[in-house]
Design a protein around this motif. Structure first.
Motif, PDB file in Angstrom:
ATOM      1  N   ALA A  47      22.928  50.762  57.860  1.00 18.59           N
ATOM      2  CA  ALA A  47      24.261  50.453  58.388  1.00 18.59           C
ATOM      3  C   ALA A  47      25.228  51.621  58.236  1.00 18.59           C
ATOM      4  O   ALA A  47      26.182  51.753  59.003  1.00 18.59           O
ATOM      5  CB  ALA A  47      24.818  49.216  57.686  1.00 18.59           C
ATOM      6  N   ILE A  48      24.986  52.489  57.237  1.00 20.69           N
ATOM      7  CA  ILE A  48      25.880  53.639  57.046  1.00 20.69           C
ATOM      8  C   ILE A  48      25.206  54.934  57.494  1.00 20.69           C
ATOM      9  O   ILE A  48      25.720  56.025  57.227  1.00 20.69           O
ATOM     10  CB  ILE A  48      26.319  53.767  55.572  1.00 20.69           C
ATOM     11  N   GLN A  95      11.886  56.107  58.511  1.00 21.78           N
ATOM     12  CA  GLN A  95      11.019  56.684  57.484  1.00 21.78           C
ATOM     13  C   GLN A  95      11.820  57.530  56.498  1.00 21.78           C
ATOM     14  O   GLN A  95      11.550  57.524  55.283  1.00 21.78           O
ATOM     15  CB  GLN A  95       9.914  57.539  58.124  1.00 21.78           C
ATOM     16  N   ASP A  96      12.830  58.246  56.988  1.00 27.43           N
ATOM     17  CA  ASP A  96      13.676  59.043  56.094  1.00 27.43           C
ATOM     18  C   ASP A  96      14.459  58.138  55.145  1.00 27.43           C
ATOM     19  O   ASP A  96      14.628  58.465  53.961  1.00 27.43           O
ATOM     20  CB  ASP A  96      14.642  59.909  56.908  1.00 27.43           C
ATOM     21  N   LEU A  97      14.935  57.003  55.677  1.00 27.10           N
ATOM     22  CA  LEU A  97      15.668  56.051  54.832  1.00 27.10           C
ATOM     23  C   LEU A  97      14.737  55.451  53.778  1.00 27.10           C
ATOM     24  O   LEU A  97      15.119  55.301  52.610  1.00 27.10           O
ATOM     25  CB  LEU A  97      16.274  54.933  55.691  1.00 27.10           C
ATOM     26  N   ARG A  98      13.515  55.119  54.173  1.00 24.66           N
ATOM     27  CA  ARG A  98      12.546  54.544  53.241  1.00 24.66           C
ATOM     28  C   ARG A  98      12.193  55.554  52.135  1.00 24.66           C
ATOM     29  O   ARG A  98      12.064  55.189  50.965  1.00 24.66           O
ATOM     30  CB  ARG A  98      11.275  54.130  53.983  1.00 24.66           C
ATOM     31  N   THR A  99      12.023  56.803  52.519  1.00 25.20           N
ATOM     32  CA  THR A  99      11.693  57.838  51.537  1.00 25.20           C
ATOM     33  C   THR A  99      12.811  57.966  50.509  1.00 25.20           C
ATOM     34  O   THR A  99      12.556  58.062  49.296  1.00 25.20           O
ATOM     35  CB  THR A  99      11.460  59.188  52.236  1.00 25.20           C
ATOM     36  N   PHE A 100      14.052  57.957  50.979  1.00 20.30           N
ATOM     37  CA  PHE A 100      15.199  58.059  50.071  1.00 20.30           C
ATOM     38  C   PHE A 100      15.255  56.852  49.138  1.00 20.30           C
ATOM     39  O   PHE A 100      15.435  56.995  47.926  1.00 20.30           O
ATOM     40  CB  PHE A 100      16.491  58.177  50.883  1.00 20.30           C
ATOM     41  N   LEU A 116      23.509  54.132  47.606  1.00 18.22           N
ATOM     42  CA  LEU A 116      24.356  54.154  48.802  1.00 18.22           C
ATOM     43  C   LEU A 116      25.458  55.202  48.684  1.00 18.22           C
ATOM     44  O   LEU A 116      25.861  55.826  49.673  1.00 18.22           O
ATOM     45  CB  LEU A 116      24.958  52.763  49.034  1.00 18.22           C
ATOM     46  N   ILE A 117      25.949  55.402  47.455  1.00 22.50           N
ATOM     47  CA  ILE A 117      26.980  56.424  47.236  1.00 22.50           C
ATOM     48  C   ILE A 117      26.365  57.823  47.357  1.00 22.50           C
ATOM     49  O   ILE A 117      26.916  58.715  48.009  1.00 22.50           O
ATOM     50  CB  ILE A 117      27.629  56.236  45.842  1.00 22.50           C
ATOM     51  N   ILE A 118      25.205  58.005  46.741  1.00 19.09           N
ATOM     52  CA  ILE A 118      24.568  59.326  46.718  1.00 19.09           C
ATOM     53  C   ILE A 118      24.137  59.762  48.119  1.00 19.09           C
ATOM     54  O   ILE A 118      24.173  60.954  48.457  1.00 19.09           O
ATOM     55  CB  ILE A 118      23.366  59.301  45.749  1.00 19.09           C
ATOM     56  N   TRP A 119      23.743  58.802  48.959  1.00 19.52           N
ATOM     57  CA  TRP A 119      23.309  59.126  50.319  1.00 19.52           C
ATOM     58  C   TRP A 119      24.383  59.889  51.087  1.00 19.52           C
ATOM     59  O   TRP A 119      24.083  60.758  51.915  1.00 19.52           O
ATOM     60  CB  TRP A 119      22.943  57.834  51.054  1.00 19.52           C
ATOM     61  N   ARG A 120      25.644  59.595  50.810  1.00 15.58           N
ATOM     62  CA  ARG A 120      26.753  60.206  51.549  1.00 15.58           C
ATOM     63  C   ARG A 120      27.029  61.648  51.098  1.00 15.58           C
ATOM     64  O   ARG A 120      27.937  62.292  51.618  1.00 15.58           O
ATOM     65  CB  ARG A 120      28.009  59.359  51.380  1.00 15.58           C
ATOM     66  N   LYS A 121      26.305  62.146  50.110  1.00 19.97           N
ATOM     67  CA  LYS A 121      26.465  63.505  49.583  1.00 19.97           C
ATOM     68  C   LYS A 121      27.928  63.801  49.201  1.00 19.97           C
ATOM     69  O   LYS A 121      28.543  64.737  49.740  1.00 19.97           O
ATOM     70  CB  LYS A 121      25.950  64.544  50.585  1.00 19.97           C
TER      71      LYS A 121
END
Length: 637
Positions: free
Chosen positions: A404-405, A412-417, A447-452
């Motif tokens: 969603a964000i 696959q990239d989301l799953r790996t993360f 979710l916070i870390i994903w946003r760098k």
């Protein structure tokens, strides 16, 4: 002495303990550690007598008084002070006896009851109860307010104060720091150090355990293993034990394979049948060692930010607070500060002084009442609020919430993360609702870390995390390349990640000239002043305010200068201990390897035995010196 012998207990279909044994001597302070669901709280229920074992026994001296913290607080109209005094049941019974004697006009009975009241320190009880309440963060005004007027977290503090008020030989505390701020934790730690009885603590706060406990009981694999020492010592000793156990297991596996190979080859050969049978009996009698299963420590890391503005943020004449029905309520006033790239700031101060309000203002979720908040170009904020878990969509999976964000990012990239945060396979696709608090906190962090983010604002991020996850967060934050502002009651996290501290209190934000040891001294000085009838606030007001601040700063500086050489020596000794411990573990592994005992390796064996003895002697000497220096440092504090 508390004796746990051959304890067996099953809850439903899950066996929690099987033939578990341990003991704790009178006056010892024991930390109870282990994974969530391993049986720690169940063991407390056994010690309290509210649960009975299926087999074995849990033996406590029959005359011991046991105190624990109630989990429910009735919304009564009794004052906070009276509620805490209820913890001393003997005192309340004597008061009732006095009332009965007075009503019956029985002078002798009343005199006897008054003597018993004095023997039970009844005349000092209100003062002792007030000290407990103020140490846990209540003000003089709040002490007289009804229990029903307090929120859930403050009611839990009342329950804790009531348990501490109860005269006891055994005190059971299950996560006592959960509802406390750092100020109250420092006070409680100091109080528990002086507690004369036997103490059991379940806690996810390693520095709290280190400061109080001299014994660690580890609940694992349905057993209880006792370690002499605090939590940090337990970690070191357990790692050494696991290395030796793994070596023993591997050696036995080689022996088993050798015996089995002989049996398989000669079982049906007449000339070797007797020898084969002998080896079969040897295999049957051999105690089977289990392989060492250590769950891999959970690790993760923050992604490198895309930008690094400097300054990150600027606050000019800012007032932080809320809009209420009666108008504006300013919590902090006249804040002027620039947050620079790379700063790592820990915010100190009691609950209610404005730490969360300040963080919300920095995060932009709360508009300033006055002044201006400026942001650097390219600023990316990662904000973890106290109630961050409530922002998760419980009907959605981790993958759905990350997607969603992340529009346009491959699944696959989301799953790996997510996999790097232990959300793999079915768990990545499952709704969040049944997740534990720790799992939800892990997802919120992901979710916070994903946003760098390049600016992290963390408000009590460890509230739902166990010891292993707290350590993983500590390591990740220590390596974070951006800017950090942290509110936490976890001193281990603060020590490892914050380079400077700011004090939030009495409506202002001020640099704190010192480290967490200085802050602890300062807090205990404030508590002593309150016990003497003078509040910290009174000392900071009027014409002496500036002089008092200067005197406090000079005292902190004096203590800091006294501690510095000791701290330097201790750090040097700890590095030597770490090096020698690693060398000892290496030598232990060599001596545990059967190959070392072959004739060809006789010289290696002799040399290893000599080195082991030398290392052990050096380690013991350095540890003794370390203990002396620590005692000297504690004396200064």
């Amino acid at each position: 002495m508390i004796r746990i012998e051959s304890l067996s207990l099953q809850r439903g279909t899950k066996p929690l303990f099987e033939n578990a044994s341990a003991s704790v001597r009178p006056g010892e302070k024991a930390g109870l550690v282990g994974a969530n669901g391993s049986g720690k709280s169940t063991l407390f229920a056994l010690l309290r007598g509210t649960l009975h074992a299926d087999g074995g026994e849990v033996d406590i001296p029959g005359n011991w008084r046991v105190a624990h913290v109630a989990q429910e607080t009735p919304a009564v109209d009794r004052t906070a002070l009276d509620y805490v005094l209820d913890g001393d049941r003997r005192l309340r019974d004597i008061e009732a006896a006095i009332a009965v004697a007075q009503a019956a006009h029985d002078g002798h009975a009343e005199a006897d009851a008054h003597i018993a009241y004095a023997d039970a320190d009844g005349y000092t009880a209100p003062a002792r109860a007030s000290t407990l309440l103020m140490g846990l963060g209540f003000t003089l005004e709040e002490i007289s307010q009804p229990v029903a007027s307090f929120s859930g977290g403050w009611r839990m503090r009342l329950n804790l104060a009531q348990a501490l008020m109860c005269p006891s030989d055994l005190l059971l505390l299950d996560e006592p720091t959960n509802h406390l701020d750092l100020d109250a934790i420092v006070w409680l730690e100091d109080w528990l150090k002086r507690y004369p009885g036997t103490l059991f603590i379940i806690s996810h706060d390693r520095e709290f355990l280190d400061g109080i406990c001299g014994v660690t009981l580890h609940v694992e694999n349905r057993s209880i293993r006792r370690y002499g020492g605090n939590y940090s010592a337990f970690e070191l000793m357990r790692s050494e034990r696991l290395v030796l156990e793994q070596s023993a297991y591997e050696r036995q596996q080689r022996e088993v394979a050798h015996l089995q190979s002989f049996v398989d080859r000669f079982r049906y050969t007449a000339s070797k049948a007797r020898q084969a049978q002998s080896r079969i009996k040897t295999l049957e009698k051999m105690e089977q060692l289990a392989p060492v299963h250590v769950s891999s420590p959970f690790t993760f890391e923050f992604r490198t930010p895309d930008a690094a503005p400097n300054p990150m943020m600027t606050l000019e004449h800012v007032a932080c607070g809320y809009q209420t029905d009666k108008g504006e309520k300013a919590v902090l006033k006249n804040i002027d500060i620039s947050i620079l790239n790379g700063q790592r700031i820990g915010l100190l101060g009691a609950n209610g002084q404005g730490k969360s309000t300040l963080v919300k203002t920095l995060a932009g979720t709360l508009a300033p009442l006055k002044g201006r908040v400026g942001q650097g170009k390219g600023l990316s904020i990662g904000y973890f609020a106290q109630h961050q878990l409530e922002t998760l969509r419980e009907d959605r999976s981790p993958l759905q919430q990350l997607a969603a964000i992340s529009p346009g990012v491959r699944e696959q990239d989301l799953r790996t993360f997510l996999g790097s945060f232990n959300f793999r396979d079915e768990m990545a696709m499952a709704p969040v609702a049944p997740f534990s608090g720790g799992e939800k906190a892990r997802l919120a962090l992901a979710l916070i870390i994903w946003r760098k983010p390049n600016l992290l604002l963390l408000d009590e991020p460890t509230n739902h995390l166990d010891l292993e996850m707290r350590e993983a967060l500590t390591v990740a934050l220590a390596q974070f390349e951006g800017t950090l502002i942290l509110v936490s009651h976890d001193r281990h996290l603060l020590r490892a990640t914050a380079d400077e501290f700011m004090l939030v209190g009495h409506g202002s934000l001020q640099p704190f000239d010192g480290d967490l040891d200085d802050y602890r001294v300062w807090l205990l000085q404030q508590a002593a002043a309150r016990r003497a009838g003078t509040s910290a606030q009174a000392a900071d007001t009027g014409g002496n305010r500036k002089e008092q601040r200067r005197a406090d700063a000079q005292e902190r500086q004096r203590l800091a200068e006294m501690r510095k050489p000791l701290q330097k020596e201790i750090a040097s000794l700890e590095k030597q201990m770490e090096r020698l411990t690693a060398e000892k573990m290496r030598l232990d592994a060599v001596l545990a390897d059967e190959a070392s005992y072959k004739d060809a390796n006789k010289a290696l064996l002799t040399d290893s035995l000599r080195q082991q003895a030398e290392v052990k002697t050096k380690l013991e000497s350095i540890e003794a010196t370390w203990l002396e220096k620590q005692a000297a440092l504690e004396k200064i504090s």
